[in-house]
Design a protein around this motif. Structure first.
Motif, PDB file in Angstrom:
ATOM      1  N   ASN A  59      56.492  47.065  60.444  1.00  0.00           N
ATOM      2  CA  ASN A  59      57.452  46.596  59.451  1.00  0.00           C
ATOM      3  C   ASN A  59      58.868  46.795  59.958  1.00  0.00           C
ATOM      4  O   ASN A  59      59.118  47.494  60.927  1.00  0.00           O
ATOM      5  CB  ASN A  59      57.255  47.288  58.098  1.00  0.00           C
ATOM      6  N   ILE A  60      59.782  46.149  59.266  1.00  0.00           N
ATOM      7  CA  ILE A  60      61.201  46.273  59.568  1.00  0.00           C
ATOM      8  C   ILE A  60      61.801  47.144  58.488  1.00  0.00           C
ATOM      9  O   ILE A  60      61.650  46.858  57.299  1.00  0.00           O
ATOM     10  CB  ILE A  60      61.878  44.878  59.589  1.00  0.00           C
ATOM     11  N   VAL A  87      58.497  42.312  72.337  1.00  0.00           N
ATOM     12  CA  VAL A  87      59.727  42.874  71.781  1.00  0.00           C
ATOM     13  C   VAL A  87      60.057  44.131  72.570  1.00  0.00           C
ATOM     14  O   VAL A  87      59.186  44.967  72.814  1.00  0.00           O
ATOM     15  CB  VAL A  87      59.534  43.219  70.281  1.00  0.00           C
ATOM     16  N   LEU A  88      61.307  44.252  72.960  1.00  0.00           N
ATOM     17  CA  LEU A  88      61.770  45.444  73.647  1.00  0.00           C
ATOM     18  C   LEU A  88      62.407  46.350  72.603  1.00  0.00           C
ATOM     19  O   LEU A  88      63.373  45.967  71.951  1.00  0.00           O
ATOM     20  CB  LEU A  88      62.781  45.072  74.735  1.00  0.00           C
ATOM     21  N   VAL A  89      61.826  47.539  72.421  1.00  0.00           N
ATOM     22  CA  VAL A  89      62.282  48.468  71.385  1.00  0.00           C
ATOM     23  C   VAL A  89      62.903  49.685  72.049  1.00  0.00           C
ATOM     24  O   VAL A  89      62.289  50.324  72.905  1.00  0.00           O
ATOM     25  CB  VAL A  89      61.103  48.896  70.472  1.00  0.00           C
ATOM     26  N   GLN A  90      64.119  50.001  71.631  1.00  0.00           N
ATOM     27  CA  GLN A  90      64.809  51.187  72.134  1.00  0.00           C
ATOM     28  C   GLN A  90      64.488  52.338  71.202  1.00  0.00           C
ATOM     29  O   GLN A  90      64.853  52.337  70.040  1.00  0.00           O
ATOM     30  CB  GLN A  90      66.311  50.936  72.180  1.00  0.00           C
ATOM     31  N   VAL A  91      63.771  53.343  71.737  1.00  0.00           N
ATOM     32  CA  VAL A  91      63.340  54.472  70.916  1.00  0.00           C
ATOM     33  C   VAL A  91      64.256  55.680  71.051  1.00  0.00           C
ATOM     34  O   VAL A  91      64.223  56.569  70.213  1.00  0.00           O
ATOM     35  CB  VAL A  91      61.868  54.867  71.213  1.00  0.00           C
ATOM     36  N   SER A  92      65.059  55.722  72.109  1.00  0.00           N
ATOM     37  CA  SER A  92      66.074  56.768  72.265  1.00  0.00           C
ATOM     38  C   SER A  92      67.223  56.164  73.063  1.00  0.00           C
ATOM     39  O   SER A  92      67.202  54.980  73.411  1.00  0.00           O
ATOM     40  CB  SER A  92      65.492  58.000  72.957  1.00  0.00           C
ATOM     41  N   ARG A 150      67.609  41.058  67.125  1.00  0.00           N
ATOM     42  CA  ARG A 150      68.142  42.201  67.868  1.00  0.00           C
ATOM     43  C   ARG A 150      68.954  43.087  66.936  1.00  0.00           C
ATOM     44  O   ARG A 150      69.738  42.610  66.122  1.00  0.00           O
ATOM     45  CB  ARG A 150      69.015  41.689  69.001  1.00  0.00           C
ATOM     46  N   GLY A 151      68.739  44.390  67.031  1.00  0.00           N
ATOM     47  CA  GLY A 151      69.461  45.349  66.204  1.00  0.00           C
ATOM     48  C   GLY A 151      68.674  45.810  64.990  1.00  0.00           C
ATOM     49  O   GLY A 151      69.081  46.754  64.316  1.00  0.00           O
ATOM     50  N   ASP A 152      67.550  45.152  64.673  1.00  0.00           N
ATOM     51  CA  ASP A 152      66.723  45.568  63.533  1.00  0.00           C
ATOM     52  C   ASP A 152      66.038  46.891  63.847  1.00  0.00           C
ATOM     53  O   ASP A 152      65.570  47.110  64.967  1.00  0.00           O
ATOM     54  CB  ASP A 152      65.652  44.524  63.220  1.00  0.00           C
ATOM     55  N   LYS A 153      65.966  47.739  62.858  1.00  0.00           N
ATOM     56  CA  LYS A 153      65.214  48.987  63.004  1.00  0.00           C
ATOM     57  C   LYS A 153      63.774  48.696  62.599  1.00  0.00           C
ATOM     58  O   LYS A 153      63.528  48.147  61.524  1.00  0.00           O
ATOM     59  CB  LYS A 153      65.817  50.086  62.136  1.00  0.00           C
ATOM     60  N   VAL A 154      62.840  49.062  63.474  1.00  0.00           N
ATOM     61  CA  VAL A 154      61.438  48.728  63.253  1.00  0.00           C
ATOM     62  C   VAL A 154      60.560  49.956  63.395  1.00  0.00           C
ATOM     63  O   VAL A 154      60.960  50.969  63.974  1.00  0.00           O
ATOM     64  CB  VAL A 154      60.950  47.643  64.247  1.00  0.00           C
ATOM     65  N   VAL A 155      59.346  49.836  62.849  1.00  0.00           N
ATOM     66  CA  VAL A 155      58.299  50.833  63.023  1.00  0.00           C
ATOM     67  C   VAL A 155      57.093  50.093  63.589  1.00  0.00           C
ATOM     68  O   VAL A 155      56.696  49.050  63.054  1.00  0.00           O
ATOM     69  CB  VAL A 155      57.929  51.509  61.687  1.00  0.00           C
ATOM     70  N   THR A 156      56.517  50.614  64.653  1.00  0.00           N
ATOM     71  CA  THR A 156      55.354  49.966  65.251  1.00  0.00           C
ATOM     72  C   THR A 156      54.073  50.456  64.584  1.00  0.00           C
ATOM     73  O   THR A 156      54.098  51.418  63.814  1.00  0.00           O
ATOM     74  CB  THR A 156      55.275  50.258  66.759  1.00  0.00           C
ATOM     75  N   ILE A 157      52.970  49.812  64.909  1.00  0.00           N
ATOM     76  CA  ILE A 157      51.692  50.220  64.316  1.00  0.00           C
ATOM     77  C   ILE A 157      51.261  51.594  64.812  1.00  0.00           C
ATOM     78  O   ILE A 157      50.457  52.254  64.185  1.00  0.00           O
ATOM     79  CB  ILE A 157      50.582  49.183  64.567  1.00  0.00           C
ATOM     80  N   ALA A 208      55.880  54.481  66.210  1.00  0.00           N
ATOM     81  CA  ALA A 208      57.131  54.661  66.948  1.00  0.00           C
ATOM     82  C   ALA A 208      58.267  53.978  66.190  1.00  0.00           C
ATOM     83  O   ALA A 208      58.160  52.815  65.807  1.00  0.00           O
ATOM     84  CB  ALA A 208      57.009  54.073  68.346  1.00  0.00           C
ATOM     85  N   HIS A 209      59.353  54.726  65.965  1.00  0.00           N
ATOM     86  CA  HIS A 209      60.534  54.194  65.301  1.00  0.00           C
ATOM     87  C   HIS A 209      61.565  53.844  66.359  1.00  0.00           C
ATOM     88  O   HIS A 209      61.778  54.610  67.297  1.00  0.00           O
ATOM     89  CB  HIS A 209      61.129  55.231  64.342  1.00  0.00           C
ATOM     90  N   GLY A 210      62.218  52.705  66.199  1.00  0.00           N
ATOM     91  CA  GLY A 210      63.238  52.330  67.161  1.00  0.00           C
ATOM     92  C   GLY A 210      64.021  51.117  66.705  1.00  0.00           C
ATOM     93  O   GLY A 210      63.845  50.624  65.588  1.00  0.00           O
ATOM     94  N   THR A 211      64.883  50.654  67.591  1.00  0.00           N
ATOM     95  CA  THR A 211      65.737  49.507  67.320  1.00  0.00           C
ATOM     96  C   THR A 211      65.388  48.403  68.310  1.00  0.00           C
ATOM     97  O   THR A 211      65.196  48.666  69.504  1.00  0.00           O
ATOM     98  CB  THR A 211      67.221  49.902  67.499  1.00  0.00           C
ATOM     99  N   VAL A 212      65.344  47.182  67.823  1.00  0.00           N
ATOM    100  CA  VAL A 212      65.018  46.048  68.687  1.00  0.00           C
ATOM    101  C   VAL A 212      66.172  45.826  69.647  1.00  0.00           C
ATOM    102  O   VAL A 212      67.319  45.618  69.247  1.00  0.00           O
ATOM    103  CB  VAL A 212      64.755  44.770  67.851  1.00  0.00           C
ATOM    104  N   ALA A 213      65.879  45.893  70.957  1.00  0.00           N
ATOM    105  CA  ALA A 213      66.890  45.701  71.995  1.00  0.00           C
ATOM    106  C   ALA A 213      66.804  44.302  72.583  1.00  0.00           C
ATOM    107  O   ALA A 213      67.764  43.819  73.172  1.00  0.00           O
ATOM    108  CB  ALA A 213      66.722  46.750  73.086  1.00  0.00           C
ATOM    109  N   GLY A 214      65.667  43.664  72.429  1.00  0.00           N
ATOM    110  CA  GLY A 214      65.504  42.315  72.965  1.00  0.00           C
ATOM    111  C   GLY A 214      64.193  41.710  72.510  1.00  0.00           C
ATOM    112  O   GLY A 214      63.248  42.421  72.180  1.00  0.00           O
ATOM    113  N   ILE A 215      64.158  40.367  72.493  1.00  0.00           N
ATOM    114  CA  ILE A 215      62.954  39.645  72.074  1.00  0.00           C
ATOM    115  C   ILE A 215      62.665  38.568  73.107  1.00  0.00           C
ATOM    116  O   ILE A 215      63.548  37.793  73.465  1.00  0.00           O
ATOM    117  CB  ILE A 215      63.144  39.003  70.684  1.00  0.00           C
TER     118      ILE A 215
END
Length: 118
Positions: A104-105, A85-90, A61-68, A71-78
């Motif tokens: 990738n992370i 993975v729940l990714v917060q994009v805004s 949680r809290g890692d900044k990720v890029v999806t395939i 989409a760029h976002g932060t991991v909000a939950g796994i």
């Protein structure tokens, strides 16, 4: 002796009235092709897959990720049970992705950087 060596190394039929070559000698080129194929294609792909699994397993949680999908976002939950993975994009938008959809992370550096937006 010279003709035998040529027939072994060049995989050519023997010259003259000599006996037929050993059938195992004819298999050698196929084995060499398989070995080269394994060393240059299969083995590196297996290493890359293991490395990707390590990266996905280290996701927290809290890692900044890029999806395939880009989409760029932060991991909000796994959710390890469903492998999502729940990714917060805004600020208000969270999107659920498969764990394998993480490309990738992004590396986080300590400290804040100033970004000029012009």
């Amino acid at each position: 002796m010279h003709n035998i060596l040529l027939s072994l190394f060049l995989f050519a039929p023997p010259v003259g009235g000599q006996a037929a070559p050993n059938p195992f000698v004819q298999i050698i080129p196929l084995l060499l092709i398989f070995i080269v194929f394994y060393l240059f294609m299969i083995r590196p792909q297996q290493k890359k897959q293991k490395e990707r699994e390590k990266v996905l397993d280290s996701l927290k949680r809290g890692d900044k990720v890029v999806t395939i999908g880009g989409a760029h976002g932060t991991v909000a939950g796994i959710d390890t049970e469903k492998k999502t993975v729940l990714v917060q994009v805004s600020d208000t938008t969270k999107i659920k992705f498969d764990r394998t959809a993480i490309a990738n992370i992004e590396k986080q550096e300590t400290g804040d950087k100033l970004i000029d937006k012009e």
